[in-house]
Structures are given as C-alpha cells and as structure tokens.
Design a protein around this motif. Sequence first.
Motif, PDB file in Angstrom:
ATOM      1  N   GLY A   1      86.009  68.166  -6.904  1.00 14.69           N
ATOM      2  CA  GLY A   1      85.592  66.865  -7.408  1.00 14.69           C
ATOM      3  C   GLY A   1      86.657  66.220  -8.268  1.00 14.69           C
ATOM      4  O   GLY A   1      87.492  66.897  -8.873  1.00 14.69           O
ATOM      5  N   MET A   2      86.619  64.887  -8.323  1.00 17.87           N
ATOM      6  CA  MET A   2      87.549  64.112  -9.130  1.00 17.87           C
ATOM      7  C   MET A   2      87.070  64.058 -10.577  1.00 17.87           C
ATOM      8  O   MET A   2      85.869  64.036 -10.835  1.00 17.87           O
ATOM      9  CB  MET A   2      87.644  62.699  -8.560  1.00 17.87           C
ATOM     10  N   GLY A   3      87.991  64.044 -11.521  1.00 21.32           N
ATOM     11  CA  GLY A   3      87.639  63.895 -12.920  1.00 21.32           C
ATOM     12  C   GLY A   3      87.374  65.223 -13.606  1.00 21.32           C
ATOM     13  O   GLY A   3      87.858  66.275 -13.180  1.00 21.32           O
ATOM     14  N   ALA A   4      86.605  65.183 -14.677  1.00 22.96           N
ATOM     15  CA  ALA A   4      86.366  66.374 -15.499  1.00 22.96           C
ATOM     16  C   ALA A   4      84.893  66.601 -15.795  1.00 22.96           C
ATOM     17  O   ALA A   4      84.556  67.369 -16.693  1.00 22.96           O
ATOM     18  CB  ALA A   4      87.145  66.257 -16.808  1.00 22.96           C
ATOM     19  N   ASP A   5      83.993  65.944 -15.073  1.00 22.46           N
ATOM     20  CA  ASP A   5      82.567  66.147 -15.306  1.00 22.46           C
ATOM     21  C   ASP A   5      82.232  67.624 -15.109  1.00 22.46           C
ATOM     22  O   ASP A   5      82.600  68.220 -14.097  1.00 22.46           O
ATOM     23  CB  ASP A   5      81.747  65.275 -14.345  1.00 22.46           C
ATOM     24  N   GLY A   6      81.531  68.206 -16.065  1.00 27.29           N
ATOM     25  CA  GLY A   6      81.187  69.626 -16.020  1.00 27.29           C
ATOM     26  C   GLY A   6      81.935  70.455 -17.038  1.00 27.29           C
ATOM     27  O   GLY A   6      81.459  71.522 -17.444  1.00 27.29           O
TER      28      GLY A   6
ATOM     29  N   GLY B   1      77.819  72.280  -9.765  1.00 27.99           N
ATOM     30  CA  GLY B   1      78.201  70.886  -9.934  1.00 27.99           C
ATOM     31  C   GLY B   1      79.415  70.537  -9.104  1.00 27.99           C
ATOM     32  O   GLY B   1      80.354  71.328  -9.002  1.00 27.99           O
ATOM     33  N   THR B   2      79.410  69.339  -8.502  1.00 28.57           N
ATOM     34  CA  THR B   2      80.513  68.947  -7.627  1.00 28.57           C
ATOM     35  C   THR B   2      80.527  67.437  -7.422  1.00 28.57           C
ATOM     36  O   THR B   2      79.583  66.736  -7.777  1.00 28.57           O
ATOM     37  CB  THR B   2      80.393  69.676  -6.267  1.00 28.57           C
TER      38      THR B   2
ATOM     39  N   ASP C   1      77.772  67.434 -16.614  1.00 26.69           N
ATOM     40  CA  ASP C   1      77.770  67.767 -18.044  1.00 26.69           C
ATOM     41  C   ASP C   1      76.361  67.725 -18.630  1.00 26.69           C
ATOM     42  O   ASP C   1      75.963  68.619 -19.390  1.00 26.69           O
ATOM     43  CB  ASP C   1      78.658  66.792 -18.820  1.00 26.69           C
ATOM     44  N   ILE C   2      75.596  66.681 -18.315  1.00 22.07           N
ATOM     45  CA  ILE C   2      74.262  66.540 -18.891  1.00 22.07           C
ATOM     46  C   ILE C   2      73.352  67.676 -18.448  1.00 22.07           C
ATOM     47  O   ILE C   2      72.622  68.271 -19.257  1.00 22.07           O
ATOM     48  CB  ILE C   2      73.664  65.163 -18.537  1.00 22.07           C
ATOM     49  N   THR C   3      73.395  68.030 -17.166  1.00 19.70           N
ATOM     50  CA  THR C   3      72.564  69.138 -16.684  1.00 19.70           C
ATOM     51  C   THR C   3      73.019  70.466 -17.270  1.00 19.70           C
ATOM     52  O   THR C   3      72.193  71.287 -17.705  1.00 19.70           O
ATOM     53  CB  THR C   3      72.583  69.196 -15.151  1.00 19.70           C
ATOM     54  N   PHE C   4      74.330  70.704 -17.313  1.00 24.20           N
ATOM     55  CA  PHE C   4      74.840  71.952 -17.889  1.00 24.20           C
ATOM     56  C   PHE C   4      74.448  72.079 -19.362  1.00 24.20           C
ATOM     57  O   PHE C   4      74.052  73.149 -19.826  1.00 24.20           O
ATOM     58  CB  PHE C   4      76.354  72.009 -17.760  1.00 24.20           C
TER      59      PHE C   4
END
Length: 362
Positions: free
Chosen positions: A302-307, A182-183, A281-284
């Motif tokens: 990547g920006m933010g905290a997704d993942g 993820g990125t 997040d959804i895929t993980f």
Amino acid sequence: MSLRVVVVDDSGFFRRRIVEILNADVGIEVVGTAANGQEAIEVVKHLNPDVVTMDIEMPVMDGITAVRRIMAESPRPILMFSTLTTEGAKATLDALDAGAMDFLPKRFSEMAKDEDSAKILLRRRVRALGRTRFTRPTAPAPLDRPAPTGATPPTAPARAAVAPRLSPSATPLNSLRAVLIGTSTGGPVALQEVLKGLPKSFPLPIILVQHMPASFTPAFAERLNNLCQIDVKEAASGDVLKPGSALLAPGGVQLILEGGAQPRVRIEESPPGTIYKPSVDITFRSAAAALRSQVLAVVLTGMGADGREGARELKANGAHVWAQDAASCVVFGMPAAVIDAGLADQILPLKEVGPALVKGFC
C-alpha cells in the motif's frame, strides 16, 4: 528522466483531460494515447511506457481484456479508471484480477474533495506505480525467527531507522484472539492470496481493512467469500468476532473493535480531517485498546504510512506485527513505514503470509 505514460479511453475529452493533468507534472510525460483496448495493446508494444491508464468500458476491446493481454505480452503497471457503482466495482475487481495494479474513480468529484486535490492524487498514484518493477528478486525471508528490530528486508534500499522501545516480550501466538490485516494499493489481489489458503477451521477471527470506496466493499467481500474457505462478509455494527470468519471494513467509514468476553465491531463516521476511510491506524488503535497484546497485525502492500502508528500502539502492548516484504509489494509504502519504525516481528513475501498464518495457528 520523465515517467512515460500511455492514456487509454474511448472518450476524446477524457483522454485530453488526463493528458493535460499528467503533463503538468515535470516528472511525467504522456507519450501516447489509445481509444480502445486493441489500440492500447499496439501502442504499448510500440512505445513501451512505464505506466498505462485504462478505461474499462470501450468499443472494439474492453479494458479488462486489454489488461489481460498487456500483462501476458508486455507486463507493466496499469491504473484503471472506474465508475463507483456496483457493476463498476465488479468490473474493477475483474481488472485487478487480470493484472491491473490500482484504480481511481473516473469522476473527479468522487476522487477528492476538490479538483486540485484530485489532480494531485492522480499524479501521485501514477508516480507510485511507475516505481513498480516486474523483475524483482523473490528470495523468501525466514519464517522461523523474527526479523531483527529495525531490520530492512534484503530487497529494500538501506534505511537509517531508529528502533523504538518495545515491550520485552510478545504474547504467545497460541493465546491471541484476532488477526488484523491492513492494506491499500495492490491489496485486493494480496488479500485473495493470503485468505484463499486458510482452512475453514482457522481458529481466529480476522479483521480486514482495505482502502476502498463504499460502493466497492460489498462486492469485494462477496468475491472473497466466494474464493475462500473461511467466511467473509462486510462488517456491520454489532458483528461478533468469530473463528474462521473475516469481517471487511466498509468503505467510507471506520471499523472500531470493542473488547470484552465476546469482542465485536462498531462502525462509525470518521473524525474530521481523516484521510483514509477506512483507516488501518484507527482500527489498529482500537484493537490495542480492546484486545491489548492478544493481536497479530499484518501490514500488506500500500501507498503511504497508514497502519504505522496503530502498529506502534499494538507493539507497545506486546502484540505481534508482520509486514510484507519489498519484493512482493505493488507499492512498498505501508509495510516500509512499519519496518522503518522497527515494528515488524516478521518480514514476509506475500506468498508466505498465508502459510505462516496456518503454521502459527492451525
């Protein structure tokens, strides 16, 4: 001290609009403008800005050529403005290959649901790029032992992270069934770096989740497929996970992993309120439900905290999680969130992620 920005576009109307939006932020100051790539090179040399925003199609010298020249002569973060078309996607990917670090749609209606949100997004992206530095230490993290729980990479600021309770032992690498990556910002170039070193015989399927518009992901998948030994395609519902093949999550929707004897993917619309389309997040999380511990999740620049929350669910099931180190990230946001939560088994420089995958699985 304000972040110094140069705005480059052949449209006087668009230049004035971007200048007005950026100058409305007390932490940003537009110090100069240019109407084409040639002017941009001279203005950047003279004013030494922290960030440049750049159009692609301009007279005299186009944006891609200008990016290449600026990055060769006086490198600094560059944000491209792009049209969300097939040709625009290819040109934007060329600009990222030339050294640009991020991109946004030129039409504000394609950037966010309303103009105020689009303005906030633009300022946020510029501020994030303004924190990027080109003279970073590059000491590699060791590959032969996991980072201590809650550890911070040597190049990152100290953080007071609280490590969560994790499963006592992770599944051995040789029994995993998939690699998930993820990125976001900086991801297109990072993914090329990681994937181009994998052999055609790589024994695991790979799922790629890159924050990217729907009109860009087909061109990006095609580019990766042409550059890499493994097969890469944009994912479609029903695609089966195959060794030596990578599936790229389509833009604008979500990629869900389904388990069973032959794992496959399902593409579906996003739940209401979802920010990222696709979302790491959804895929993980779907992988945590479908494959439990038999996954390696890798979180890149990547920006933010997704993942982070998806990695937390994977880690609780005994899966492996790797994160890119601060020194090699364009934006140390998503990996930092994973590291700060104490979820990273390995913290690796970008150039070592691909070799570590080969070492671990081939």
